[in-house]
Write a protein that holds these residues in place. Structure first.
Motif, short mmCIF file in Angstrom:
data_model
loop_
_atom_site.label_atom_id
_atom_site.label_comp_id
_atom_site.label_asym_id
_atom_site.label_seq_id
_atom_site.Cartn_x
_atom_site.Cartn_y
_atom_site.Cartn_z
N ASP A 158 3.89 -57.94 -35.31
CA ASP A 158 3.51 -57.77 -36.47
C ASP A 158 4.09 -58.77 -37.56
O ASP A 158 5.02 -59.47 -37.12
CB ASP A 158 3.34 -56.29 -37.06
CG ASP A 158 4.96 -56.00 -37.40
OD1 ASP A 158 5.98 -56.80 -37.40
OD2 ASP A 158 5.38 -54.64 -37.53
N GLU A 159 3.87 -58.52 -39.03
CA GLU A 159 4.44 -59.62 -39.90
C GLU A 159 5.86 -59.67 -39.88
O GLU A 159 6.61 -60.53 -40.52
CB GLU A 159 3.65 -59.75 -41.15
CG GLU A 159 3.62 -58.18 -42.13
CD GLU A 159 2.46 -57.39 -41.38
OE1 GLU A 159 2.40 -56.23 -42.19
OE2 GLU A 159 1.83 -57.65 -40.39
N ASN A 160 6.52 -58.60 -39.55
CA ASN A 160 7.89 -58.48 -39.37
C ASN A 160 8.42 -58.88 -38.13
O ASN A 160 9.73 -58.43 -37.74
CB ASN A 160 8.42 -57.33 -39.60
CG ASN A 160 8.13 -56.73 -41.31
OD1 ASN A 160 8.02 -57.59 -42.23
ND2 ASN A 160 7.62 -55.38 -41.20
N ASP A 161 7.65 -59.44 -37.17
CA ASP A 161 8.20 -59.88 -36.02
C ASP A 161 8.29 -58.76 -34.93
O ASP A 161 9.15 -58.78 -33.92
CB ASP A 161 9.33 -60.77 -35.94
CG ASP A 161 9.03 -62.21 -36.26
OD1 ASP A 161 7.83 -62.52 -36.29
OD2 ASP A 161 9.90 -63.04 -36.28
N LYS A 162 7.92 -57.68 -35.49
CA LYS A 162 8.04 -56.31 -34.54
C LYS A 162 7.03 -56.36 -33.62
O LYS A 162 5.75 -56.54 -33.67
CB LYS A 162 7.99 -55.02 -35.13
CG LYS A 162 8.54 -53.85 -34.58
CD LYS A 162 8.65 -52.60 -35.60
CE LYS A 162 8.03 -51.36 -35.30
NZ LYS A 162 6.46 -51.18 -34.94
N VAL A 163 7.48 -56.31 -32.21
CA VAL A 163 6.65 -56.10 -30.89
C VAL A 163 5.61 -55.31 -30.90
O VAL A 163 5.91 -53.80 -31.32
CB VAL A 163 7.23 -56.26 -29.68
CG1 VAL A 163 6.10 -56.25 -28.46
CG2 VAL A 163 8.14 -57.52 -29.52
N LEU A 164 4.36 -55.21 -30.83
CA LEU A 164 3.30 -54.18 -31.24
C LEU A 164 2.88 -53.70 -29.72
O LEU A 164 2.98 -54.55 -28.58
CB LEU A 164 2.05 -54.85 -31.70
CG LEU A 164 2.20 -55.12 -33.19
CD1 LEU A 164 0.99 -56.08 -33.72
CD2 LEU A 164 2.43 -54.09 -34.13
N PRO A 165 2.47 -52.53 -29.42
CA PRO A 165 2.18 -52.06 -28.22
C PRO A 165 0.87 -52.66 -27.69
O PRO A 165 0.01 -53.14 -28.51
CB PRO A 165 1.89 -50.69 -28.34
CG PRO A 165 2.21 -50.30 -29.81
CD PRO A 165 2.28 -51.56 -30.51
N ALA A 166 0.71 -52.47 -26.27
CA ALA A 166 -0.64 -53.33 -25.76
C ALA A 166 -1.77 -52.90 -26.54
O ALA A 166 -2.06 -51.52 -26.92
CB ALA A 166 -0.89 -52.92 -24.39
N GLY A 167 -2.86 -53.55 -26.77
CA GLY A 167 -4.07 -53.15 -27.40
C GLY A 167 -4.24 -53.41 -28.72
O GLY A 167 -5.07 -53.60 -29.51
N GLU A 168 -2.75 -53.49 -29.49
CA GLU A 168 -2.80 -53.92 -30.94
C GLU A 168 -2.89 -55.38 -31.20
O GLU A 168 -2.36 -56.13 -30.63
CB GLU A 168 -1.71 -53.12 -31.71
CG GLU A 168 -1.75 -51.75 -31.70
CD GLU A 168 -0.82 -51.03 -32.57
OE1 GLU A 168 -0.19 -51.61 -33.65
OE2 GLU A 168 -0.61 -49.97 -32.43
N ILE A 169 -3.56 -55.71 -32.63
CA ILE A 169 -3.77 -57.21 -32.63
C ILE A 169 -2.50 -57.60 -33.58
O ILE A 169 -2.32 -57.03 -34.68
CB ILE A 169 -4.99 -57.54 -33.41
CG1 ILE A 169 -6.03 -57.04 -32.44
CG2 ILE A 169 -5.10 -58.82 -33.77
CD1 ILE A 169 -7.46 -56.95 -33.30
N GLY A 170 -2.09 -58.73 -33.37
CA GLY A 170 -0.86 -59.69 -34.15
C GLY A 170 -0.78 -60.70 -33.62
O GLY A 170 -1.51 -61.28 -33.11
#
Ligand code: AMP
Length: 558
Positions: free
Chosen positions: A375-387
């Motif tokens: 995400d915009e804070n460089d937090k890793v998103l779970p599979a399936g989410e767009i970033g």
């Protein structure tokens, strides 16, 4: 290591070597090994020539000796701008032998781009065609030589006639006995071998150093991911200077595998289909807009395309409806490719379920490739989410050449490259590109930096403000649309007038706006930047928010 390049951190470099990914193999060795094993076999076909592996190596060595006689030395940068032809390969491998570094320019580049590439790289040499598609490259080269002090040597593909007046040396005269001078240096595999150009978010393209280690690994891994072997015939029809064409596995991968590379300088089906039939091409790579032309061409051309085994499609979004037609129409396998000159490549594979091939861009070519969707804070998103897609790995750059300030923003602290692409991962780990946050228009396969075009538009005396955005196009995927605020009282230049003005400024033709829209004010985001999303909505016929913030027209004075 060349000054201005960023090495891989020692621990990762050590790991890539330990795992046998980097084998200390140079591009020079790649060719000499291939020439030893496949000597009499045809390596290159194009421009009326058929060049065997042995002849290619010999030509590269003689040209290298010739370049040395003409003052090109180890470590020099040399801008290479040639159409798709065997000579491109001969020149590049000659420069690798000398230890000089080719800087790849596109044949469509003009004064603005070439001058920038020469200045940024500190090039001492420039290799270009004679008159090509009505454009006088030698005249451009002489002009740039007057402007860029480092540029001492000019070489033209062709004979003395092509050189015109002045100090231009025809490539046919770049020829000497390689056994007479000192031996060619042995390349350091971790050193930059050549430079690719970035697809560009900044006003001007940045240079991507590609090392011997990383590129020989890339072509090997890419070759494995499409089952490339010595019976393959690769058709290079997109510009050879694209990473896609040069090394995914492309030209270099095919030479490594002992196959044959066929050059076509025009991607239309009328031109390519007879070449495929004649040379029994087994694999090629195209962008979606070219694929569409080929699908149409297949309806009325009757060339025998049955030799085709794999059609790689990448560089821009491929729509499912188009993807679905590949196998029925061409009788070959579709391979979706996501790639960037900066590194990371993902491919769909033989044996993948049809759904994966039609709707995803596949998996990385290397087990050591690392992808993160954040995400915009460089937090890793779970599979399936767009970033945003971040990438790190054995052939993904660690820094652009001579660009410390940009590098500080383009990479995370732990060395991941910020791609600027919006993506998600499926549960199986396949990548799906969903959009982008970078300010780039992808027109066909060409990447156009919005900032670059805006900068040129703003130099027009009648233009007060400019914002360039992509607008959807059925054929090219996207086109370049310029929203302009005119200077008060000035006559609004028409699209043809603007195009002419930008051409006169030496901008490559593929970057010219396809559409221009005059507007009273530019909408702003809450952060005070031009709101390109709002402009995109406007281009789709929606209206701008009524209570938004706008940049008022200003005068161009100063
Ligand atoms: P370049 O470095 O010129 O090859 O451009 C790389 C960029 O092209 C990527 O960062 C993406 O924005 C875009 N791109 C490449 N392959 C694809 C693909 N298969 N689908 C959508 N966009 C792509």
């Amino acid at each position: 290591m060349l000054e201005g390049c960023t090495p891989w951190p020692a621990d990762r470099a050590e790991r890539y070597r330990r795992e046998g990914l980097w084998r200390g193999e140079s591009l020079v060795r790649l060719l000499s090994d291939a020439a030893r094993v496949h000597g009499p076999k045809t390596a290159l076909v194009g421009g009326g020539r058929r060049v065997s592996y042995a002849a290619l190596e010999d030509r590269a060595r003689r040209t290298a000796a010739g370049f040395r006689q003409h003052g090109i030395a180890r470590g020099d940068r040399v801008v290479v701008q040639l159409p798709n032809c065997p000579e491109f390969v001969e020149v590049c491998f000659a420069l690798f032998l000398v230890g000089a570094k080719p800087v790849f320019a596109l044949p469509a580049h003009r004064h603005s781009e070439i001058r920038h590439l020469c200045e940024l790289s500190g090039a001492t040499g420039y290799v270009f065609p004679g008159l090509l598609r009505g454009f006088d490259h030698p005249a451009l080269a002489r002009r740039i030589q007057d402007e860029v002090p480092s540029l001492r040597r000019l070489f033209v593909l062709g004979d003395a006639e092509d050189a015109g007046e002045g100090s231009v040396v025809p490539l046919s005269e770049v020829d000497a006995d390689p056994d007479e001078g000192p031996a060619f240096p042995v390349p350091d595999p971790s050193d930059a071998a050549f430079f690719l150009l970035s697809g560009g978010t900044t006003a001007l393209p940045k240079l991507i150093p590609r090392t011997h280690d990383d590129y020989t690994y890339q072509v090997r891994a890419a070759g494995e991911a499409c089952g490339l072997g010595d019976r393959d015939v690769y058709l290079a029809t997109l510009p050879v200077e694209f990473n896609f064409t040069w090394g995914c596995p492309g030209v270099v991968g095919t030479l490594r595998a002992g196959g044959t590379v066929v050059f076509a300088d025009d991607p239309t089906p009328e031109h390519c289909f007879p070449v495929i039939a004649r040379e029994k091409v087994t694999i090629t790579s195209v962008v979606p807009s070219v694929l569409q032309l080929w699908l149409e061409g297949a309806e009325w051309l009757d060339d025998d395309l049955s030799s085709l085994r794999v059609l790689q499609v990448g560089s821009a979004k491929l729509y499912r409806e188009v993807a679905e037609r590949v196998e029925p129409v061409f009788g070959c396998r579709l391979q979706q490719v996501f790639g960037m000159a900066e590194g990371l490549l993902t491919f769909t594979r033989d044996g993948d379920p049809a759904e994966t091939v039609l709707t995803t861009q596949g998996r990385p070519i290397s087990p050591a490739d690392e992808m993160r969707i954040v995400d915009e804070n460089d937090k890793v998103l779970p599979a399936g989410e767009i970033g945003e897609l971040l990438a790190r790995g054995p052939y993904t750059l660690q820094g652009y050449y001579r660009a410390p300030e940009h590098n500080a923003k383009a990479f995370t602290a732990d060395g991941f490259y910020r791609s600027g692409d919006l993506a998600r991962l499926t549960e199986n780990g396949d990548l799906v590109i969903e959009g982008r946050i970078k300010d780039v228009v992808i027109r066909g396969g060409d990447k156009v930096s919005a900032t670059e075009v805006e900068g040129h538009l703003l130099t027009h005396p009648a233009v007060a403000l400019a914002a360039v955005i992509p607008v959807p196009d059925q054929f090219l995927g996207e086109r370049v649309c310029a929203y302009l605020v005119a200077e008060e009282g000035a006559e609004r230049p028409t699209l043809p007038e603007l195009k002419k003005a930008l051409m006169e400024r030496g901008l490559a033709e593929f970057k010219l706006p396809d559409r221009v829209v005059y507007i009273e004010e530019l909408p702003l985001t809450g952060l005070g930047k031009v709101d390109k999303k709002a402009l995109g909505a406007l281009s789709r016929g929606e209206s701008l928010p009524e209570a938004g913030t706008f940049i008022p027209a200003r005068t161009n004075a100063g």
